[in-house]
Design a protein around this motif. Structure first.
Motif, PDB file in Angstrom:
ATOM      1  N   GLU A  90      32.668  30.342  -6.885  1.00 36.19           N
ATOM      2  CA  GLU A  90      33.634  30.616  -5.831  1.00 36.19           C
ATOM      3  C   GLU A  90      34.400  29.312  -5.652  1.00 36.19           C
ATOM      4  OE1 GLU A  90      31.760  32.358  -2.396  1.00 36.19           O
ATOM      5  OE2 GLU A  90      31.689  34.202  -3.571  1.00 36.19           O
ATOM      6  N   ILE A  92      36.790  27.209  -3.489  1.00 39.40           N
ATOM      7  CA  ILE A  92      37.259  27.155  -2.104  1.00 39.40           C
ATOM      8  C   ILE A  92      38.279  26.030  -1.961  1.00 39.40           C
ATOM      9  CG2 ILE A  92      36.538  26.710   0.299  1.00 39.40           C
ATOM     10  CD1 ILE A  92      33.871  28.063  -0.454  1.00 39.40           C
ATOM     11  N   ALA A  98      36.856  23.626   8.876  1.00 38.51           N
ATOM     12  CA  ALA A  98      36.370  24.835   9.553  1.00 38.51           C
ATOM     13  C   ALA A  98      35.093  25.271   8.844  1.00 38.51           C
ATOM     14  CB  ALA A  98      37.407  25.966   9.496  1.00 38.51           C
ATOM     15  N   GLY A  99      34.433  26.258   9.421  1.00 40.63           N
ATOM     16  CA  GLY A  99      33.297  26.894   8.767  1.00 40.63           C
ATOM     17  C   GLY A  99      32.229  25.919   8.315  1.00 40.63           C
ATOM     18  N   SER A 100      31.763  26.140   7.082  1.00 42.92           N
ATOM     19  CA  SER A 100      30.608  25.360   6.602  1.00 42.92           C
ATOM     20  C   SER A 100      30.945  23.876   6.452  1.00 42.92           C
ATOM     21  CB  SER A 100      30.095  25.929   5.283  1.00 42.92           C
ATOM     22  OG  SER A 100      31.050  25.759   4.263  1.00 42.92           O
ATOM     23  N   MET A 101      32.220  23.555   6.165  1.00 47.37           N
ATOM     24  CA  MET A 101      32.551  22.136   6.010  1.00 47.37           C
ATOM     25  C   MET A 101      32.509  21.408   7.361  1.00 47.37           C
ATOM     26  SD  MET A 101      36.043  20.236   5.018  1.00 47.37           S
ATOM     27  CE  MET A 101      35.931  19.289   3.530  1.00 47.37           C
ATOM     28  N   ASP A 129      25.119  31.741  -2.503  1.00 45.52           N
ATOM     29  CA  ASP A 129      26.288  31.036  -3.056  1.00 45.52           C
ATOM     30  C   ASP A 129      26.313  29.542  -2.667  1.00 45.52           C
ATOM     31  OD1 ASP A 129      27.073  33.569  -3.953  1.00 45.52           O
ATOM     32  OD2 ASP A 129      28.340  33.927  -2.214  1.00 45.52           O
ATOM     33  N   ASP A 175      41.732  27.777   5.208  1.00 47.21           N
ATOM     34  CA  ASP A 175      41.034  27.660   3.919  1.00 47.21           C
ATOM     35  C   ASP A 175      40.998  29.024   3.255  1.00 47.21           C
ATOM     36  OD1 ASP A 175      38.896  29.104   5.093  1.00 47.21           O
ATOM     37  OD2 ASP A 175      37.908  27.281   5.759  1.00 47.21           O
ATOM     38  N   PHE A 176      40.568  29.070   2.022  1.00 49.76           N
ATOM     39  CA  PHE A 176      40.423  30.358   1.336  1.00 49.76           C
ATOM     40  C   PHE A 176      39.536  30.190   0.117  1.00 49.76           C
ATOM     41  CE2 PHE A 176      43.068  29.645  -2.449  1.00 49.76           C
ATOM     42  CZ  PHE A 176      43.847  28.583  -2.056  1.00 49.76           C
ATOM     43  N   LYS A 177      39.120  31.339  -0.412  1.00 46.70           N
ATOM     44  CA  LYS A 177      38.273  31.354  -1.612  1.00 46.70           C
ATOM     45  C   LYS A 177      38.947  32.195  -2.687  1.00 46.70           C
ATOM     46  CE  LYS A 177      35.607  34.583  -2.276  1.00 46.70           C
ATOM     47  NZ  LYS A 177      35.379  35.792  -3.095  1.00 46.70           N
ATOM     48  N   ASP A 200      39.727  38.886   4.021  1.00 45.80           N
ATOM     49  CA  ASP A 200      38.276  38.770   3.819  1.00 45.80           C
ATOM     50  C   ASP A 200      37.912  37.407   3.246  1.00 45.80           C
ATOM     51  OD1 ASP A 200      37.529  41.247   4.702  1.00 45.80           O
ATOM     52  OD2 ASP A 200      36.845  42.008   2.766  1.00 45.80           O
ATOM     53  N   SER A 201      38.836  36.813   2.495  1.00 43.61           N
ATOM     54  CA  SER A 201      38.491  35.594   1.756  1.00 43.61           C
ATOM     55  C   SER A 201      39.334  34.386   2.172  1.00 43.61           C
ATOM     56  CB  SER A 201      38.649  35.847   0.253  1.00 43.61           C
ATOM     57  OG  SER A 201      39.921  36.395  -0.016  1.00 43.61           O
ATOM     58  N   CYS A 202      40.013  34.510   3.328  1.00 45.79           N
ATOM     59  CA  CYS A 202      40.832  33.398   3.840  1.00 45.79           C
ATOM     60  C   CYS A 202      40.451  33.129   5.294  1.00 45.79           C
ATOM     61  CB  CYS A 202      42.312  33.752   3.865  1.00 45.79           C
ATOM     62  SG  CYS A 202      43.043  34.187   2.293  1.00 45.79           S
ATOM     63  N   ARG A 219      32.679  38.082  11.758  1.00 48.93           N
ATOM     64  CA  ARG A 219      31.518  37.170  11.736  1.00 48.93           C
ATOM     65  C   ARG A 219      31.143  36.742  13.145  1.00 48.93           C
ATOM     66  NH1 ARG A 219      34.771  34.435   7.706  1.00 48.93           N
ATOM     67  NH2 ARG A 219      34.090  34.955   5.611  1.00 48.93           N
TER      68      ARG A 219
HETATM   69  P1  TMP Z   1      32.921  28.554   4.431  1.00 46.22           P
HETATM   70  O1  TMP Z   1      33.552  27.651   5.445  1.00 46.22           O
HETATM   71  O2  TMP Z   1      31.976  29.565   5.032  1.00 46.22           O
HETATM   72  O3  TMP Z   1      32.284  27.784   3.303  1.00 46.22           O
HETATM   73  O4  TMP Z   1      34.087  29.405   3.782  1.00 46.22           O
HETATM   74  C1  TMP Z   1      35.257  28.817   3.270  1.00 46.22           C
HETATM   75  C2  TMP Z   1      36.275  29.869   2.910  1.00 46.22           C
HETATM   76  O5  TMP Z   1      35.845  30.634   1.817  1.00 46.22           O
HETATM   77  C3  TMP Z   1      36.543  30.876   4.038  1.00 46.22           C
HETATM   78  O6  TMP Z   1      37.926  31.194   4.034  1.00 46.22           O
HETATM   79  C4  TMP Z   1      35.755  32.091   3.665  1.00 46.22           C
HETATM   80  C5  TMP Z   1      35.724  32.006   2.152  1.00 46.22           C
HETATM   81  N1  TMP Z   1      34.493  32.503   1.578  1.00 46.22           N
HETATM   82  C6  TMP Z   1      34.455  33.761   1.001  1.00 46.22           C
HETATM   83  O7  TMP Z   1      35.465  34.461   0.956  1.00 46.22           O
HETATM   84  N2  TMP Z   1      33.285  34.196   0.461  1.00 46.22           N
HETATM   85  C7  TMP Z   1      32.150  33.468   0.464  1.00 46.22           C
HETATM   86  O8  TMP Z   1      31.115  33.919  -0.046  1.00 46.22           O
HETATM   87  C8  TMP Z   1      32.196  32.158   1.077  1.00 46.22           C
HETATM   88  C9  TMP Z   1      30.967  31.299   1.115  1.00 46.22           C
HETATM   89  C10 TMP Z   1      33.382  31.733   1.613  1.00 46.22           C
END
Ligand code: TMP
Length: 253
Positions: A90, A92, A98-101, A129, A175-177, A200-202, A219
């Motif tokens: 993945e 990113i 934001a988020g995990s960072m 992941d 951010d995005f993935k 879903d991924s941003c 979430r």
């Molecule tokens: P995170 O801050 O949870 O690591 O996520 C960073 C970005 O990546 C956020 O926009 C959500 C996206 N993401 C996914 O779409 N799928 C995933 O499995 C993960 C871990 C993050």
């Protein structure tokens, strides 16, 4: 509908064998999951919105010369894509903390990063992941150094494109993935953007109010996910006419 062979089923999408060799049909489900599948819910219309939104972004990328797996949308929930050899990462890209960072480094949510940062997670649901350094990717052979250099360049182009498009409609791309696949032309591989690009991924925040317009709404239980995605689609002008979410009529006494 004619029976067709399922190629792969994930949490939000199903892939079916396509009409021609080298193609697949990507079906967008209404399910949303978070916390590696621990939290699950069905949001009526989410799949339709994500199909449209992913089409919009992938088509835009194709038009500016960033290759993607997208060929064309087939119907409300399905699109025809090129079959690719998926790289198990993945990718990113982060513009703001934001988020995990933010959690990992103790940064304030929304703090601007000194420059866009690209990071890699190893795609394995059983492991959640995990974030992995380049050294792991190279040592375990998930991608080569050349692939990684190309993936970073690709991801930064996608970031520039998406940031601009979202900025134009008053949305901050936090951010995005993305996921990346390989297509072989003889012995030469090309890397292409695969999977989907959708809320879903941003992480998407309204520039004026900071309102979250992405999967964090689900979430963090911040309200209606479909309403947030509909707002993104509406601003981008890609709202399908039959997924409008009008307020329910109220009785007037
Ligand atoms: P995170 O801050 O949870 O690591 O996520 C960073 C970005 O990546 C956020 O926009 C959500 C996206 N993401 C996914 O779409 N799928 C995933 O499995 C993960 C871990 C993050």
């Amino acid at each position: 509908m004619a029976r067709r062979k399922k190629f792969y089923e994930g949490k939000a999408k199903i892939l079916y064998e396509g009409p021609e060799p080298g193609t697949l049909v990507q079906y967008f489900k209404d399910e949303a999951t978070a916390g590696n599948g621990q939290k699950k819910e069905v949001f009526e219309g989410k799949g339709v919105l994500n199909n449209r939104l992913s089409e919009f972004f992938m088509q835009g990328l194709n038009q500016i010369g960033v290759p993607t797996h997208f060929i064309r949308r087939l119907n409300m929930r399905e699109q025809l894509i090129r079959q690719v050899e998926m790289i198990p990462l993945e990718v990113i890209v982060r513009n703001f903390a934001a988020g995990s960072m933010a959690q990992r480094l103790g940064l304030d949510e929304g703090a601007q990063l000194p420059r866009p940062i690209v990071e890699f997670c190893y795609k394995d649901d059983r492991l959640g992941d995990p974030l992995v350094p380049e050294e792991y990717i190279l040592a375990f052979g998930w991608a080569s150094q050349q692939d990684l250099d190309d993936i970073v360049a690709l991801a930064l182009r996608v970031n520039d494109f998406l940031s601009g498009v979202f900025h134009g409609v008053g949305i901050k791309l936090v951010d995005f993935k993305i996921e990346v696949g390989r297509i072989w032309d003889g012995e030469y591989p090309t890397l292409v953007v695969a999977d989907e690009i959708s809320p879903d991924s941003c992480r998407l925040w309204d520039i004026e109010t900071g309102r979250k317009l992405d999967k964090d709404v689900f979430r963090k239980d911040l309200g209606s996910l479909t309403e947030a995605y509909t707002e993104v689609a509406r601003r981008l002008g890609v709202l399908p006419s039959n997924v409008t979410h009008r307020p329910k009529p109220t009785l007037i006494n």
